[in-house]
Structures are given as C-alpha cells and as structure tokens.
Design an enzyme around this catalytic site. Structure first.
Site, PDB file in Angstrom:
ATOM      1  CE  LYS A 155      -8.880  -0.543  12.220  1.00 34.02           C
ATOM      2  NZ  LYS A 155      -9.515   0.556  11.471  1.00 34.02           N
ATOM      3  CB  THR A 156      -1.032  -3.405   9.227  1.00 30.73           C
ATOM      4  OG1 THR A 156      -1.577  -2.229   8.644  1.00 30.73           O
ATOM      5  CG2 THR A 156      -0.084  -4.060   8.242  1.00 30.73           C
ATOM      6  CG  ASN A 189      -0.261   0.275   2.515  1.00 34.00           C
ATOM      7  OD1 ASN A 189       0.963   0.204   2.595  1.00 34.00           O
ATOM      8  ND2 ASN A 189      -1.016   0.557   3.562  1.00 34.00           N
ATOM      9  CE1 TYR A 221      -6.800 -17.737  10.945  1.00 38.43           C
ATOM     10  CE2 TYR A 221      -7.384 -18.907   8.944  1.00 38.43           C
ATOM     11  CZ  TYR A 221      -7.611 -17.886   9.840  1.00 38.43           C
ATOM     12  OH  TYR A 221      -8.657 -17.025   9.619  1.00 38.43           O
ATOM     13  CB  THR A 278      17.150  -6.698   9.051  1.00 32.43           C
ATOM     14  OG1 THR A 278      16.905  -7.896   9.799  1.00 32.43           O
ATOM     15  CG2 THR A 278      17.711  -7.061   7.697  1.00 32.43           C
ATOM     16  CE  LYS A 305       5.377  -7.449  12.413  1.00 34.52           C
ATOM     17  NZ  LYS A 305       5.535  -8.044  11.084  1.00 34.52           N
ATOM     18  CB  VAL A 363      -2.475  -6.867   4.197  1.00 33.91           C
ATOM     19  CG1 VAL A 363      -1.476  -7.244   3.134  1.00 33.91           C
ATOM     20  CG2 VAL A 363      -1.847  -6.049   5.314  1.00 33.91           C
ATOM     21  CE1 TYR A 378       6.613  -4.017  13.560  1.00 30.87           C
ATOM     22  CE2 TYR A 378       8.023  -4.528  15.428  1.00 30.87           C
ATOM     23  CZ  TYR A 378       7.771  -4.591  14.071  1.00 30.87           C
ATOM     24  OH  TYR A 378       8.669  -5.205  13.222  1.00 30.87           O
TER      25      TYR A 378
HETATM   26  P1  NAD Z   1       9.317  -1.523   5.627  1.00 28.79           P
HETATM   27  O1  NAD Z   1       8.512  -0.518   6.357  1.00 28.79           O
HETATM   28  O2  NAD Z   1      10.385  -1.040   4.700  1.00 28.79           O
HETATM   29  O3  NAD Z   1       8.387  -2.493   4.790  1.00 28.79           O
HETATM   30  C1  NAD Z   1       7.057  -2.774   5.116  1.00 28.79           C
HETATM   31  C2  NAD Z   1       6.243  -2.726   3.834  1.00 28.79           C
HETATM   32  O4  NAD Z   1       4.880  -3.047   4.138  1.00 28.79           O
HETATM   33  C3  NAD Z   1       6.243  -1.336   3.203  1.00 28.79           C
HETATM   34  O5  NAD Z   1       6.488  -1.449   1.820  1.00 28.79           O
HETATM   35  C4  NAD Z   1       4.841  -0.813   3.493  1.00 28.79           C
HETATM   36  O6  NAD Z   1       4.396   0.129   2.542  1.00 28.79           O
HETATM   37  C5  NAD Z   1       4.043  -2.099   3.492  1.00 28.79           C
HETATM   38  N1  NAD Z   1       2.787  -2.005   4.262  1.00 28.79           N
HETATM   39  C6  NAD Z   1       2.618  -1.462   5.493  1.00 28.79           C
HETATM   40  N2  NAD Z   1       1.335  -1.557   5.864  1.00 28.79           N
HETATM   41  C7  NAD Z   1       0.682  -2.182   4.825  1.00 28.79           C
HETATM   42  C8  NAD Z   1      -0.673  -2.545   4.613  1.00 28.79           C
HETATM   43  N3  NAD Z   1      -1.622  -2.305   5.523  1.00 28.79           N
HETATM   44  N4  NAD Z   1      -0.984  -3.164   3.443  1.00 28.79           N
HETATM   45  C9  NAD Z   1      -0.040  -3.408   2.500  1.00 28.79           C
HETATM   46  N5  NAD Z   1       1.257  -3.065   2.650  1.00 28.79           N
HETATM   47  C10 NAD Z   1       1.611  -2.462   3.819  1.00 28.79           C
HETATM   48  O7  NAD Z   1       9.927  -2.493   6.744  1.00 28.79           O
HETATM   49  P2  NAD Z   1      10.913  -3.730   6.602  1.00 28.79           P
HETATM   50  O8  NAD Z   1      12.077  -3.456   7.456  1.00 28.79           O
HETATM   51  O9  NAD Z   1      11.107  -4.097   5.177  1.00 28.79           O
HETATM   52  O10 NAD Z   1      10.060  -4.858   7.314  1.00 28.79           O
HETATM   53  C11 NAD Z   1       9.364  -5.868   6.600  1.00 28.79           C
HETATM   54  C12 NAD Z   1       8.743  -6.850   7.591  1.00 28.79           C
HETATM   55  O11 NAD Z   1       9.778  -7.439   8.396  1.00 28.79           O
HETATM   56  C13 NAD Z   1       7.758  -6.219   8.552  1.00 28.79           C
HETATM   57  O12 NAD Z   1       6.679  -7.084   8.763  1.00 28.79           O
HETATM   58  C14 NAD Z   1       8.548  -6.063   9.828  1.00 28.79           C
HETATM   59  O13 NAD Z   1       7.730  -6.096  10.964  1.00 28.79           O
HETATM   60  C15 NAD Z   1       9.478  -7.265   9.768  1.00 28.79           C
HETATM   61  N6  NAD Z   1      10.692  -7.037  10.557  1.00 28.79           N
HETATM   62  C16 NAD Z   1      11.670  -6.186  10.126  1.00 28.79           C
HETATM   63  C17 NAD Z   1      12.798  -5.953  10.911  1.00 28.79           C
HETATM   64  C18 NAD Z   1      13.917  -5.047  10.474  1.00 28.79           C
HETATM   65  O14 NAD Z   1      14.862  -4.840  11.241  1.00 28.79           O
HETATM   66  N7  NAD Z   1      13.923  -4.492   9.290  1.00 28.79           N
HETATM   67  C19 NAD Z   1      12.915  -6.587  12.144  1.00 28.79           C
HETATM   68  C20 NAD Z   1      11.885  -7.434  12.553  1.00 28.79           C
HETATM   69  C21 NAD Z   1      10.787  -7.662  11.749  1.00 28.79           C
END
Ligand code: NAD
Ligand code: UDP
Length: 310
Positions: free
Chosen positions: A90-91, A33, A158, A174, A148, A58, A144
């Site tokens: 919600k996401t 989105n 599920y 990361t 999660k 989503v 958050y």
């Molecule tokens: P990011 O914010 O760059 O990517 C998240 C993506 O999800 C974005 O492109 C955003 O536009 C999209 N998004 C957000 N809400 C949405 C919605 N309602 N519908 C559709 N798309 C939506 O973050 P990231 O670092 O790439 O993280 C990706 C995933 O990995 C996330 O779920 C995050 O929780 C998880 N994660 C990341 C890290 C990290 O250190 N980068 C650590 C733990 C977990």
C-alpha cells in the site's frame, strides 16, 4: 530557494537527503510516519528555520505547494517490509498515486526512489536498466518488489498520460550512518554484531553477492537525477559497481572492528537474490555521476557511527 517535499524524510537515506537539501539553501518539508524512521535522525536539524517536519502516512493524500517531491517513503529492509507486507505494498502503490496526484495538481517535479529489487534474482549480470527482471510475484519479497515495480509503472503512466515531470532512480544496496541498529540489513547487522562481540550471522553459504554504495554517493546521484532536463525520466541505476560476496563483507567487518566474534551460518531466506551489481553507464553519461567512496572508507565511517551508539 526551492520548496521541496521529502517523503520518508526521517529515514536513513531521507535524513541525509534532507540535510543536503537544507545545506544547499532550500526550504524542506520532511514527511514521515516513523514506521522505520526516527526523529533522532533529524533532531540536529529541527531548529533549522527552513525545515518543517510533518507526521503523515503517504497512503492518505497530502496537500502542499512545493517545487519538487522526492518520494522515499517505504520500509527498505526485508525484515521491516515483511513485517506488514500488505502495508508495504500500500505504501508503494497508494503512496505513489497520492504523490503523483499532488505533483500533477501543483506541477511539481517528482522523483521515485525505486530499487535494484525490481530486477529480482537477476539472470543478467551486471544489471542494466533495459533488463526487465526475474521477479517472483507471490513470494515473501514480492510486497516490496512488486510494489516498487507498480510504482515505476505509475510514474511512467502519469508522465505519458498527464505530462507529469517524473524521474525514477533504481537504488542498489546503500549503507552508512543513521541506519537503524536493528535495521536487519547486512551491513548494520554485521557491524552491530561485531561491536557487541556477538556471532556474525551469514545467511546461506555467503557466496551471494551485493554491491555496496555509501549514502553520500547516493544522495549526490539522487540530486543530479532530479536536476536533469524534463526529457530524462530514467529509470537510472544508482549504485557502486564494486561487487563483494557476503563472506568477504563479514571478513572485512571482522578485520576492521578487531572483534573476536565468530561467523555462524543461518538458512538463506527464500528468493534471496544470488548476485547483484549495477551497470552505471547511464548514470555516468546522463548525470556525470560515479560513486567515489569505496567500501573500506565507507565502512570506517559507518563503524565509527555505530561505535558511538552501541
Ligand atoms: P528507511 O526504512 O530508513 O526509510 C524509509 C522511511 O519511510 C522511514 O523513515 C519510514 O518511517 C518512512 N515510511 C515508511 N512507510 C511510510 C508511510 N506509509 N508513510 C510515510 N512514511 C513512511 O529506508 P531507507 O534505506 O532510507 O530507504 C529509503 C527509500 O530508498 C525507500 O523507498 C527504499 O525502498 C529505497 N531504497 C533503499 C535502498 C537501501 O539500500 N537503503 C535500496 C533501494 C531502494
Ligand atoms: N544477510 C546475511 N546476514 C544478515 C543479514 C543479511 O547474510 O545478518 C544477507 C542476505 O541474506 C542477503 C544479503 O546479506 O543475501 C543482503 O541482505 P540485505 O537484507 O542487506 O539486503 P537485500 O537482500 O535486500 O539486498
């Protein structure tokens, strides 16, 4: 050739995952989105004949026929997930329900991008998957963390109730190219501040720790987790166990960029975890995975990326 849906496919991690899956000869649907993602992350892939990009949220259902779903959609930076906390939860929760419902209906394998945040401010160090965590349910990070955690519950239920083939990976901090310049997370903040000659902002006294994983290592781990047999669900930690204080990170960035920036100390945000380091015994035994890019090498690549855009 597999047909694969990646939610959050235009985000930082999602764009690297999409690229890797395409390079391996798969057909990929990248759904986003664009809340924190950006088209520029995947613009170099847009002419790929096997990539389809879909603007979708989503929190509403989505129907498509695929073999595998990687559910990454969710803002990950504290600054962004706290901007609209109700939307964040919600996401995570409605996004998980919608994607799990889809997986159930089409019998797809589905992987959840969970997080080390489910351990909260951990009392066990390093964090092992059997640890249930120490999470504030009503604080500013809860939208958050609890979102999660609820998503993990849904993935397990599920699986138990409907035999959906689920996988859960718990991702630790990361970093790498394609993080947003104003992402707000520590690695991108420090590098951008250093390259612009601005003050480097350390929150608190800088003695809190994190373990930083380079994005290529993570993508390898995620793909291996998806490829495990159906009896392995996880959760499995994916992170680099080398732990650094935030002070050490700042010093490294200053030395590697050669900046004249000065360190300034700012208040520590509430519920900021004091320490974080993954135990990756499970990932190494079940996925035969261990991170190979250490901090200096990863920082070099990330600094080069930010130099090209700052
Ligand atoms: P990011 O914010 O760059 O990517 C998240 C993506 O999800 C974005 O492109 C955003 O536009 C999209 N998004 C957000 N809400 C949405 C919605 N309602 N519908 C559709 N798309 C939506 O973050 P990231 O670092 O790439 O993280 C990706 C995933 O990995 C996330 O779920 C995050 O929780 C998880 N994660 C990341 C890290 C990290 O250190 N980068 C650590 C733990 C977990
Ligand atoms: N942090 C910092 N300066 C910044 C951004 C973050 O000192 O400009 C600190 C933050 O308080 C935390 C650590 O760095 O202790 C990691 O923060 P980040 O937002 O990257 O990730 P998370 O807290 O979710 O692990």
């Amino acid at each position: 050739m597999k047909k694969i849906l990646v939610t959050g496919g235009a985000g930082f991690i999602g764009s690297h995952l999409v690229e890797r899956l395409l390079n391996e000869g798969n057909e990929v649907i990248a759904l986003d989105n664009y809340f924190t993602g950006q088209k520029s992350n995947i613009v170099h892939l847009l002419n790929h004949p096997y990539l389809e990009v879909v603007r979708h949220d989503v929190t509403t259902p989505f129907y498509v026929e695929v073999d595998e779903i990687y559910n990454l959609a969710c803002p990950a930076s504290p600054v962004h997930y706290q901007y609209n906390p109700i939307k964040t939860i919600k996401t995570s929760v409605m996004g998980a329900i919608n994607m799990l419902g889809l997986a159930k209906r089409i019998n797809a394998k589905i992987l959840q991008a969970s997080t080390s945040e489910i351990y909260g401010d951990p009392k066990i160090h390093p964090q092992v998957e059997s640890y249930w965590g120490n999470v504030n349910p009503i604080g500013i990070r809860s939208c958050y963390d609890e979102g999660k955690r609820c998503a993990e519950t849904l993935f397990m239920d599920y699986h138990r109730q409907n035999n959906v083939r689920t996988k859960i990976v718990r991702i630790f901090n990361t970093y790498g190219p394609r993080m947003f310049m104003n992402d707000g997370r520590v690695v991108s903040n420090f590098i951008v501040q250093a390259l612009k000659g601005e003050n480097i902002t350390i929150y608190g006294d800088g003695r809190q720790t994190r373990s930083f994983q380079y994005v290529d290592d993570l993508v390898e781990g995620i793909i291996r987790a998806m490829a495990t047999t159906d009896d392995f669900i996880g959760p499995v930690n994916l992170g680099n166990p080398n732990e650094f204080t935030i002070n050490e990170l700042a010093e490294k960035v200053i030395a590697m960029t050669g900046t004249s920036s000065k360190i300034v100390y700012r208040p520590l945000p509430s519920d900021d975890p004091a320490q974080r380091k993954p135990d990756i015994t499970l990932a190494s035994s079940k996925l035969d995975w261990t991170p190979v890019v250490q901090l200096e090498e990863g920082l070099e690549k990330t600094i080069a990326y930010f130099r090209s855009i700052v």
